[in-house]
Enzyme design. Structure first.
Site, PDB file in Angstrom:
ATOM      1  N   PRO A 167       0.684  -1.290  -0.034  1.00 35.56           N
ATOM      2  CA  PRO A 167       0.132  -0.127   0.007  1.00 35.56           C
ATOM      3  C   PRO A 167       0.916   1.134   0.001  1.00 35.56           C
ATOM      4  O   PRO A 167       0.123   2.332  -0.301  1.00 35.56           O
ATOM      5  CB  PRO A 167      -0.803  -0.183   1.389  1.00 35.56           C
ATOM      6  CG  PRO A 167      -0.111  -1.015   2.046  1.00 35.56           C
ATOM      7  CD  PRO A 167       0.792  -1.931   1.237  1.00 35.56           C
ATOM      8  N   GLU A 185       4.397  -0.274   4.830  1.00 33.86           N
ATOM      9  CA  GLU A 185       4.453   0.683   6.078  1.00 33.86           C
ATOM     10  C   GLU A 185       4.367   2.304   5.807  1.00 33.86           C
ATOM     11  O   GLU A 185       5.220   2.777   4.988  1.00 33.86           O
ATOM     12  CB  GLU A 185       5.445   0.505   7.128  1.00 33.86           C
ATOM     13  CG  GLU A 185       5.636   0.874   8.252  1.00 33.86           C
ATOM     14  CD  GLU A 185       6.533   0.450   9.314  1.00 33.86           C
ATOM     15  OE1 GLU A 185       6.591   0.972  10.556  1.00 33.86           O
ATOM     16  OE2 GLU A 185       7.534  -0.272   8.933  1.00 33.86           O
ATOM     17  N   LYS A 201       5.202  -4.074  13.068  1.00 33.10           N
ATOM     18  CA  LYS A 201       6.306  -5.106  13.886  1.00 33.10           C
ATOM     19  C   LYS A 201       5.457  -6.183  13.989  1.00 33.10           C
ATOM     20  O   LYS A 201       4.435  -6.374  14.678  1.00 33.10           O
ATOM     21  CB  LYS A 201       6.629  -4.317  15.121  1.00 33.10           C
ATOM     22  CG  LYS A 201       7.965  -3.695  15.244  1.00 33.10           C
ATOM     23  CD  LYS A 201       9.072  -4.658  14.644  1.00 33.10           C
ATOM     24  CE  LYS A 201      10.371  -3.815  14.444  1.00 33.10           C
ATOM     25  NZ  LYS A 201      10.727  -4.150  13.193  1.00 33.10           N
TER      26      LYS A 201
END
Length: 581
Positions: A167, A185, A201
């Site tokens: 994304p 991220e 994470k």
């Protein structure tokens, strides 16, 4: 700062924007290789955006040492010609929704790790020592994979982007290197006074079956180790935001969300905050950079450990790519799952957060799992040979095999001469003996041989000059592959002739799309050299060995003044051609 018209930044943050943002033709470039100028560059970028321009580009991990927070980064091994920060300044982006396709060839010949398993094991042991001493809670330890690279980095990016469905993907060409970021991220997004950051994470592989896939998703979601890693980074980013956000506005909106990707499940959390009207996007970047998810916690002490353990610079990997808008808004990714193509090599960083509960084997496997998006996809080309067969006998077979062997070695493709000869013989046995046939031999992960009848031609064939040049430095011009797009484009420009003669950026003629060029002039037979940018044909090679033709750089004028012009290839051999308007 320099003016430049040849750079491009492509932002494809599908989580934030419905449309792709393509930035081209910058009015200026703001960049530096000097650490002392990084803050000056950010101020200059802010000046441009305050005056109505966009700024799009990247900031490297090593630039974090020069943002005024005295963060410890090992900058000693950095290539001093590589920018620490690079942004193009643009009037506005071009927006579009349609998917792009490109069939330009590329090939990655095989990835190698910069450090051995033993070195990796030793580094993880040292991380555990630091955790035991209380110096850190989590260290994001990384290493680099490297490989020779041929062809179009942009084409490679488009394929990886489609496969990864990340994304926060982005592509940058800064004039020297090309950056291929398939990032899942978000670093931060600034909309007015609202800030959003989404640290990632926690990683686990995807399952083979639907049931296994769901079990692995739940295993990640409930993993105490991965939750602990995630919370550490959430707390770190809350503290970073708290340094400049309005008091009481920092909020964890989502915790432990598990997101699907083609090869892994990833755990993320979402944090938001509010700022005052005076907090600029550049200040947000300075305060948060580098993102805590790629350092560990606490940030400063952990970055000191990283600088001692990692033997090479991270560069754009673990840095950030994004844009500043003239409205004061901004959006940046965390440049993980990110490759850099520089000249004929590609570098890809992998790593993960190491905690007290981590195992060396587990961390190593997770790092390699994250590399699968590049290591599982090496090429969009296969090798090709066109071999003439008449009266049941092949033409120039030994020369074809030698060229195929050399190309296979260059691209790291397995070559089995006995099997190739066997497959060719099997195909020839099907053919009538009296006609001319072309064998199409394709070599990739396997070998295929097909045949096609070639009809005779008596009179000279009409040809035309290409409309635009080829780049002589394109490595795929000298290797015969199934990537025929470039040749087909040139031929399609001239649909009413037998073939098209290509020329390079220096106006040197090179070759036809289906054969080499020979001109006859004053009793001499001349052909362009490989350096002009052409395929060293098998029949051309035989004629050179026999001294029938000679290499010489040829121009369009040389061709126009020739006594006769020939298209030669190993199937038809000599084809007399004439240029028509």
């Amino acid at each position: 700062m320099t003016n430049d018209q040849h750079h491009m930044v492509k932002i494809e943050f599908t989580e934030e924007h419905e449309q792709t943002m393509r930035f081209t033709n910058p009015v200026a470039i703001v960049s530096t290789t000097e650490g002392t100028e990084v803050l000056t560059c950010l101020q200059e970028i802010e000046n441009w955006t305050n005056n109505g321009y966009y700024a799009a580009g990247y900031i490297t991990y090593e630039a974090g040492a020069y943002l005024g927070k005295e963060l410890p980064i090992n900058d000693l091994v950095r290539d001093e010609s590589d920018p620490l920060i690079w942004f193009g300044i643009y009037d506005k982006p071009k927006l579009y929704q349609q998917a792009e396709t490109t069939n330009e060839p590329y090939h990655v010949t095989g990835w190698e790790q910069e450090s051995s398993r033993a070195v990796y094991t030793q580094a993880i042991a040292k991380v555990k020592d630091h955790i035991a001493l209380g110096n850190t809670y989590q260290v994001n330890y990384t290493m680099r994979l490297r490989s020779p690279f041929l062809g179009s980095a942009y084409s490679y990016y488009e394929v990886l982007k489609t496969k990864q469905r990340a994304p926060y993907s982005a592509y940058v060409h800064d004039g020297k290197r090309q950056i291929l970021s398939l990032s899942p991220e978000l670093f931060f997004k600034k909309e007015g006074t609202k800030l959003t950051t989404k640290p990632m994470k926690g990683t686990i592989r995807r399952g083979v079956t639907k049931d296994e896939d769901e079990q692995l998703k739940q295993q990640l979601h409930t993993s105490e180790k991965d939750q602990a890693e995630n919370v550490m980074i959430v707390d770190l980013l809350r503290n970073d935001l708290g340094e400049f956000a309005e008091i009481g506005s920092v909020s964890v909106d989502e915790l432990f969300t598990v997101e699907p990707y083609p090869t892994v499940w990833q755990m993320t959390s979402t944090i938001t905050a509010q700022t005052d009207d005076q907090t600029t996007a550049a200040k947000v970047l300075r305060s948060l950079f580098p993102c805590g998810s790629i350092t560990g916690a606490p940030k400063k002490e952990t970055m000191k450990i990283i600088s001692q353990l990692e033997s090479s610079t991270r560069g754009i990997y673990c840095g950030s790519i994004g844009y500043f808008s003239p409205t004061g808004d901004a959006c940046f990714n965390v440049a993980i799952r990110t490759a850099t193509v520089n000249d004929d090599h590609i570098t890809y960083g992998i790593g993960g957060g190491v905690t007290w509960d981590s195992t060396t084997a587990g961390e190593y496997e997770e790092a390699l799992l994250k590399a699968k998006i590049v290591t599982d996809h090496r090429s969009n080309v296969e090798l090709l040979e066109s071999i003439g067969v008449r009266n049941g006998r092949t033409k120039h077979m030994d020369l074809h095999l030698r060229r195929l062997h050399d190309s296979a070695m260059k691209l790291g493709i397995a070559f089995d001469e006995n099997n190739i000869r066997y497959q060719v013989t099997k195909e020839i046995e099907k053919l009538p003996s009296e006609s001319l046939y072309k064998l199409r031999v394709v070599l990739g992960s396997k070998i295929t041989v097909t045949s096609q009848r070639i009809e005779p031609m008596e009179r000279p064939q009409p040809v035309q000059m290409a409309t635009y040049p080829v780049e002589s430095t394109n490595p795929f011009l000298t290797i015969k592959t199934t990537a025929r797009g470039l040749y087909e484009q040139h031929k399609n420009e001239h649909p009413n002739v037998f073939d098209v003669l290509l020329f390079n950026e220096r106006d040197e003629v090179t070759e036809f799309t289906i054969g080499n060029l020979v001109i006859e002039r004053d009793g001499n037979w001349l052909t362009p050299p490989v350096e002009s940018g052409l395929l060293p044909g098998v029949f051309r090679e035989q004629l050179l060995r026999e001294g029938i033709i000679t290499e010489k750089i040829l121009t369009k004028e040389d061709v126009q003044c020739a006594d006769r012009v020939w298209l030669i290839n190993s199937v038809r051999e000599w084809v007399h051609v004439q240029f028509i308007n």
